[in-house]
Design a protein around this motif. Structure first.
Motif, PDB file in Angstrom:
ATOM      1  N   MET A 162      58.767 -36.179 -50.743  1.00 57.42           N
ATOM      2  CA  MET A 162      57.693 -36.886 -50.045  1.00 57.42           C
ATOM      3  C   MET A 162      57.535 -36.375 -48.616  1.00 57.42           C
ATOM      4  O   MET A 162      56.416 -36.237 -48.119  1.00 57.42           O
ATOM      5  CB  MET A 162      57.984 -38.386 -50.040  1.00 57.42           C
ATOM      6  N   VAL A 163      58.667 -36.070 -47.965  1.00 58.04           N
ATOM      7  CA  VAL A 163      58.611 -35.608 -46.573  1.00 58.04           C
ATOM      8  C   VAL A 163      58.172 -34.148 -46.501  1.00 58.04           C
ATOM      9  O   VAL A 163      57.212 -33.803 -45.790  1.00 58.04           O
ATOM     10  CB  VAL A 163      59.984 -35.793 -45.892  1.00 58.04           C
ATOM     11  N   ASN A 164      58.870 -33.271 -47.231  1.00 59.34           N
ATOM     12  CA  ASN A 164      58.585 -31.841 -47.110  1.00 59.34           C
ATOM     13  C   ASN A 164      57.367 -31.398 -47.904  1.00 59.34           C
ATOM     14  O   ASN A 164      56.712 -30.424 -47.530  1.00 59.34           O
ATOM     15  CB  ASN A 164      59.805 -31.027 -47.565  1.00 59.34           C
ATOM     16  N   GLN A 166      54.822 -33.488 -48.667  1.00 57.45           N
ATOM     17  CA  GLN A 166      53.689 -34.376 -48.372  1.00 57.45           C
ATOM     18  C   GLN A 166      53.141 -35.029 -49.641  1.00 57.45           C
ATOM     19  O   GLN A 166      51.930 -35.135 -49.838  1.00 57.45           O
ATOM     20  CB  GLN A 166      52.571 -33.591 -47.660  1.00 57.45           C
TER      21      GLN A 166
END
Length: 210
Positions: A162-164, A166
Motif C-alpha cells: 500500500m505504501v510503496n 500506492q
C-alpha cells in the motif's frame, strides 16, 4: 539455683536458588549465526513470479523464517532473522533474486522483508510455550502457531504494498492473496523439519532439568 541455659541452634540458612543466566551461551550465538546463514543461503533458490502488479515473487525464505522460529524460540529466532535482514540492507545480495541494499525498501517486497524478524519471534514464542508445556499432538500445535507468523508477514506485506505501490487496501489484499496457499504448505514443511530436529535434539529450545 539457676537452671542451665539451653543452647538454641540457629536454623541453617538455605542458599538462595540460582537464577538462570540471562546472557546467551556460545551455543546460542552459534545457532543464531547458523540460522542467519541458512536464511542467506535460501536466496540461492530462484524466486517464482507470482504475477502480481508489483512483481513480488514467491520465495523459500518464508519457510526458513518459520523453521527458525520453531527451532530457536523468540529471542534467538528474532536475532537470527534480524541479523539476516540487517546484513541484506547493508548491501550484501542475500535477498531473493540476489538483491541487497536499502533500495529493497522502496519495492513491493519491503513489508514482507521487514516482517521476517517479527514473524520468527512470534512463532518462536508460541513454539516455546507448546514444547515447554508438553502438549499432546505438538506437531498440530506447532502448525497452528505458524499461522501467527503468517498473519504477521502478510499484514506487514500488505502495508508495504500500500505504501510503496500506492495501492488501495482491496488491491493490496488481492495482490497478497495468491501467496497464502503456498505459505500454508511451506509452513507444513517447516513443521515437519522442526519436529524432526526437536526429536533429535530435545534440548535445542526447551532445556530439560538434569
Amino acid at each position: 539455683m539457676d537452671s542451665p541455659e539451653k543452647s538454641v541452634s540457629a536454623p541453617a540458612v538455605q542458599p538462595a536458588p540460582r537464577r538462570p543466566r540471562a546472557g546467551w551461551t556460545s551455543r546460542d550465538l552459534s545457532l543464531v549465526a547458523v540460522f542467519a546463514a541458512l536464511m542467506a543461503a535460501s536466496a540461492v533458490v530462484p524466486p517464482i513470479p507470482a504475477g502480481n502488479i508489483l512483481g513480488v515473487p514467491v520465495t523459500i525464505q518464508t519457510t526458513v523464517v518459520t523453521l527458525t522460529g520453531l527451532v530457536l524460540g523468540a529471542r534467538r529466532a528474532g536475532a537470527a532473522v534480524g541479523l539476516y535482514v540487517l546484513v541484506g540492507l547493508a548491501g550484501l545480495p542475500i535477498f531473493s533474486a540476489f538483491r541487497g541494499g536499502l533500495g529493497v525498501l522502496a519495492g513491493g517486497s519491503a513489508g514482507y522483508i521487514l516482517s521476517f524478524p517479527l514473524a520468527a519471534a512470534v512463532i518462536g514464542f508460541l513454539a516455546h510455550l507448546i514444547l515447554r508445556r508438553g502438549l499432546r499432538h505438538r506437531g498440530l500445535w506447532l502448525f497452528a502457531a505458524t499461522f501467527a507468523g503468517l498473519l504477521t508477514t502478510h499484514a506487514l506485506g500488505i502495508c508495504g504494498m500500500m505504501v510503496n505501490g500506492q495501492l488501495a487496501l482491496p488491491a493490496a489484499l488481492a495482490a497478497d492473496l495468491p501467496f497464502i496457499p503456498g505459505d500454508i504448505l511451506k509452513n507444513l514443511l517447516a513443521v515437519l523439519v522442526a519436529a524432526s530436529i526437536h526429536r533429535a535434539f530435545p534440548d535445542v529450545l526447551v532445556r530439560r532439568v538434569r
